[in-house]
Structures are given as structure tokens and as C-alpha cells.
Write an enzyme that holds these catalytic residues in place. Structure first.
Site, PDB file in Angstrom:
ATOM      1  CB  ALA A  59      -0.960  -0.006   1.189  1.00  0.00           C
ATOM      2  CG  HIS A 101       2.303   6.202   1.778  1.00  0.00           C
ATOM      3  ND1 HIS A 101       3.462   6.786   2.227  1.00  0.00           N
ATOM      4  CD2 HIS A 101       1.931   5.333   2.754  1.00  0.00           C
ATOM      5  CE1 HIS A 101       3.755   6.322   3.426  1.00  0.00           C
ATOM      6  NE2 HIS A 101       2.851   5.415   3.772  1.00  0.00           N
ATOM      7  CG  HIS A 116       5.928   3.141   1.646  1.00  0.00           C
ATOM      8  ND1 HIS A 116       4.555   3.187   1.605  1.00  0.00           N
ATOM      9  CD2 HIS A 116       6.245   2.425   2.749  1.00  0.00           C
ATOM     10  CE1 HIS A 116       4.069   2.517   2.623  1.00  0.00           C
ATOM     11  NE2 HIS A 116       5.059   2.045   3.350  1.00  0.00           N
ATOM     12  CD  GLN A 167       4.250  -5.750  11.322  1.00  0.00           C
ATOM     13  OE1 GLN A 167       5.208  -6.304  10.791  1.00  0.00           O
ATOM     14  NE2 GLN A 167       4.125  -4.431  11.331  1.00  0.00           N
ATOM     15  N   GLY A 218      10.998   4.811   8.255  1.00  0.00           N
ATOM     16  CA  GLY A 218      10.412   6.135   8.469  1.00  0.00           C
ATOM     17  C   GLY A 218      10.297   6.464   9.953  1.00  0.00           C
ATOM     18  CD  GLU A 219      13.149  10.783  12.241  1.00  0.00           C
ATOM     19  OE1 GLU A 219      12.458  11.822  12.209  1.00  0.00           O
ATOM     20  OE2 GLU A 219      14.360  10.766  12.525  1.00  0.00           O
TER      21      GLU A 219
HETATM   22  O1  PAF Z   1       6.672  -0.368   9.072  1.00  0.00           O
HETATM   23  C1  PAF Z   1       6.236  -1.353   8.460  1.00  0.00           C
HETATM   24  O2  PAF Z   1       5.634  -1.227   7.388  1.00  0.00           O
HETATM   25  C2  PAF Z   1       6.404  -2.745   9.042  1.00  0.00           C
HETATM   26  O3  PAF Z   1       6.299  -2.720  10.413  1.00  0.00           O
HETATM   27  C3  PAF Z   1       7.698  -3.442   8.597  1.00  0.00           C
HETATM   28  C4  PAF Z   1       8.928  -2.722   9.104  1.00  0.00           C
HETATM   29  C5  PAF Z   1       7.747  -3.523   7.085  1.00  0.00           C
HETATM   30  C6  PAF Z   1       7.728  -4.870   9.148  1.00  0.00           C
HETATM   31  O4  PAF Z   1       6.664  -5.627   8.711  1.00  0.00           O
END
Ligand code: PAF
Length: 277
Positions: free
Chosen positions: A31, A33, A36, A60, A147-148
């Protein structure tokens, strides 16, 4: 741009390049944007090759509905990556990554994992660290970019690399924002019109809190923020805290590096943001 779905093929390609060439890695859950893309462009500029992974990591998510609703836009993502001339994309299946057991490893990050997001999203960081460690082992990058916006995640990844003694430089990148200040997030596309309109209030308040913190103490600023959110009908504040950048523990000592962190529900979409004070 080459897209790989298996570890074997990706590693075959990467090892043919290695030696003195620097490989940058940007892990994502898709996804994609502009936030990224800015990480990937920076990674590309500063290194010989960039590998981007797209993998929605089940371990996660502490909430099944959140996982199901997480936007999945692989085709559009690949188009964007091609446009910015990304070198390699890794889009593994869950089985390729976790083989038989979809479990997170347990980590001790010395307390970093128990603050903020750790309180509200149980085991979230064990899942993040498990997948990032696994992807690091597969890609073996020299540098990785994060990213922060997910500042706590960034600090945890830095700790992970130190604990595991991985020879990978971790680079944190500034938050990319929409014109109206809303921090870019893959979750933003799930906002209803009303919630999207309300959401820029989050960054507005962060900026005001930063200003207030010049003259007021942490407790006063926190109280003020909570009061401001009471009047918001479309936003529900989950937490606002002022904490140190290194320990992520609450603090009000003004001569160390502090940051304000916020999590807000806009309908059923959870948004996080932060600002350095
Ligand atoms: O920040 C994210 O998109 C996720 O937590 C990551 C670092 C890709 C791990 O799945």
C-alpha cells in the site's frame, strides 16, 4: 525492475552483485505512498542497489480484523516501484517466510517494547522484530531505511541490530506529510471522508504542543492536549505522551532529546504521529 517471490531466486541475484557494492533495503507492507517512495529514492541515491520487500506480516497484528482490513494493492505498488526504477522487489508468501509455524520470536529490548505502542498493541514489536530479522537474514543489506513516523519501531530495529550484532546501518527518515499535515500512512486510504477531513488536527495539535512546551511543563502540555481532543467528535485520543528519544520513557526534563508521541482513532482507523520537541 525484477520481482522475486522466493528466497532462493532473490538471494541468487543479490549474491551475484555483492562484494564491494552497497545494497540498500526498504521493508514495507505494501500500500505504498509517497512516504515509502521517498525512502526508496533516498536509498537508491545513496547505494548501488535497492531491494524493497512487500509483505503484510501476520505476526505483528494483534487484531485479526486490522490484518484483514490492511490495504493490499500489489499491482499498483509494483507500478509505482517500476516508475521510480526500484531494482529488486521481494514479495514472498507467508509460507516462504514462516514455513510451517506462523509465530513471532520473543525479544527483550530492555523496555523499549513496553512503552506506547507496546502497551496498546501487545506483542506487536515481537512480530515486527521477527520479520525484520528474517528479512535482514535473507537480503543481507548494508543499509536499511525506516520512516520516523513509526519512531518506536525505528528505535527497536536499531536495538535489534545491536543485540544481534548485524552489520547493517539503520537510517531513520523524516516523516512525509500530506499538504494538510497528515502523516502519510498506508492506513490513510481507509479513512472515511469525514475522518480524513478531521485527521490533520493531529499534526496541528502536535505543532501547538511543541510551541507550548517552550514555556509550559510536560504535565501542563499533556493536559492541554487531552482537553483539546475532548471537543473532537471524529477523533478519539488513545495516548499523548512526552518521552525521551532513546528510552521512550515519559520525561519532562527539558535538556535531553524529547519527542511528543500520539495515537488517535479516526473511526476504526488508528493513526500515529510524533514530533521532536
Ligand atoms: O513499518 C512497516 O511497514 C512494518 O512494520 C515493517 C517494518 C515492514 C515490518 O513488517
Amino acid at each position: 525492475m525484477k520481482v522475486f517471490t522466493t528466497i532462493e531466486l532473490l538471494q541468487g541475484k543479490i549474491t551475484s552483485f555483492k562484494n564491494d557494492q552497497s545494497i540498500a533495503f526498504v521493508p514495507t507492507m505494501g500500500a505504498l505512498h509517497k512516504g515509502h517512495l521517498s525512502l526508496i529514492k533516498k536509498a537508491k541515491k545513496e547505494n548501488d542497489f535497492v531491494v524493497v520487500s512487500i509483505f503484510v506480516n501476520p505476526t505483528q497484528f494483534n487484531n485479526e480484523v486490522d490484518l484483514i482490513k490492511y490495504p493490499k494493492t500489489l499491482e499498483a505498488d509494483l507500478k509505482l516501484l517500476k516508475k521510480i526504477k526500484c531494482d529488486f522487489v521481494f514479495t514472498p508468501s507467508i509460507k516462504e517466510i514462516y514455513t510451517t509455524k506462523i509465530n513471532a520470536q520473543y525479544f527483550d529490548f530492555g523496555g523499549l517494547e513496553n512503552e506506547m505502542e507496546g502497551t496498546f498493541r501487545k506483542d506487536h514489536f515481537n512480530g515486527v522484530a521477527t520479520i525484520v530479522k528474517r528479512l535482514f537474514e535473507i537480503v543481507k543489506p548494508n543499509v536499511a531505511y525506516f520512516g520516523e513516523k513509526d519512531f518506536q519501531q525505528l528505535q527497536i530495529i536499531k536495538k535489534l541490530v545491536a543485540l544481534e550484532k548485524l552489520p547493517i546501518k539503520i537510517i531513520g527518515c523524516k516523516i512525509f506529510r500530506e499538504k494538510d499535515g497528515l502523516a502519510m500512512s498506508s492506513r490513510n486510504i481507509r479513512l472515511t471522508k469525514t475522518h480524513r477531513k478531521a485527521a490533520p488536527f493531529i499534526y496541528k495539535i502536535l505543532k501547538k504542543a511543541k510551541k507550548k512546551f517552550i514555556k509550559k511543563n510536560a504535565d501542563e502540555v499533556i493536559k492541554w492536549v487531552y482537553k483539546k481532543f475532548e471537543k473532537q467528535t471524529n477523533l478519539k485520543l488513545e495516548y499523548f505522551i512526552i518521552a525521551t528519544e532513546t528510552s521512550l520513557k515519559k520525561s519532562s526534563v527539558k535538556d535531553i532529546k524529547l519527542r511528543a508521541f500520539i495515537a488517535v482513532f479516526a473511526g476504526d482507523v488508528r493513526l500515529i504521529d510524533n514530533i521532536s520537541l
